[in-house]
Scaffold this active site. Structure first.
Site: not given
Ligand code: AMP
Length: 217
Positions: A126, A13, A160, A171, A87
């Site tokens: 990564r 994404k 990360r 996740r 989400r």
């Molecule tokens: P990402 O960078 O999109 O993979 O998001 C990393 C982490 O941020 C996720 O595993 C969640 O802990 C948190 N997170 C990101 N976006 C959301 C969302 N829309 N709702 C809840 N938690 C989020």
């Protein structure tokens, strides 16, 4: 053109959002990036969510809905890419209201599909540059031997905190339980388009551009 990118962690994404920004000057709204910035800044919210994110759980809907609500304005100057938001179904309903309030139309929801084994392999290998966001992969695109970013020369290349196998598995569970129902939700709204995320980055980009062109006609 305003779009949502949906897909399990590691599906690409973020990579595709950055390509859309470069090609169509769109605006990327990544809740993951916003939350990581909150943690980096040491803010009250950042302290509250650090452990939740590292464990691979979702932060509460009200926190991310507020972040998005604060960012959106009427008539944005460029198309929006929602990356990692919504989400949950609750977030999708909130987004619908926020978009309506700002007279913003949602044009397409792109679902990037990748199998779990590939995702896990991608994520545990990564890392990325903190300064320019270039992504590295230990196998296909390793960090240069001098430890400096090949794109901007920075030495701040990091993994990360949630990119470890335990957190990824969590996740994925969270994705299937809470996020994947959104695919049906957006199909019902006639907005969902599926893309094969196992194709090369370039081919995924082409498939997305093809969808955007078709939707724009
Ligand atoms: P990402 O960078 O999109 O993979 O998001 C990393 C982490 O941020 C996720 O595993 C969640 O802990 C948190 N997170 C990101 N976006 C959301 C969302 N829309 N709702 C809840 N938690 C989020």
């Amino acid at each position: 053109m305003n779009i949502i990118l949906i897909g399990s962690p590691g599906c690409g994404k973020g990579t595709q959002a950055k390509r859309l920004v470069a090609r169509h000057s769109m605006i990327q709204l990544s809740t993951g990036d916003m939350l990581r910035e909150a943690i980096e800044s040491g803010s009250g919210i950042g302290k509250k969510i650090k452990d939740i994110m590292t464990a691979g759980h979702l932060v509460t809907d009200d926190i991310v809905i507020k972040l998005i609500d604060e960012k959106l304005i009427k008539n944005p100057k460029a198309g929006l890419i929602f990356d990692g938001f919504p989400r949950t179904l609750n977030q999708a309903d909130a987004l619908k209201k926020i978009l309506k309030k700002n007279s913003i139309k949602l044009d397409a929801v792109i679902v990037i599909e990748v199998d779990d084994n590939t995702l896990i392999k991608r994520i545990v290998t990564r890392s990325s540059c903190t300064d320019c966001s270039k992504l590295y992969n230990d196998i296909s695109d390793p960090v240069p031997a001098d430890g400096k970013c090949a794109h901007c020369g920075s030495d701040k290349i990091v993994r990360r905190a949630d990119d470890n196998e335990k957190s990824i598995k969590e996740r994925l569970v969270v994705y299937y339980k809470q996020t994947s129902p959104l695919i049906g939700y957006y199909h019902a709204h006639g907005l969902a388009h599926m893309v094969d995320g196992l194709a090369s980055v370039e081919d995924v980009e082409k498939a997305i551009n093809h969808i955007l062109l078709a939707v724009d006609e």
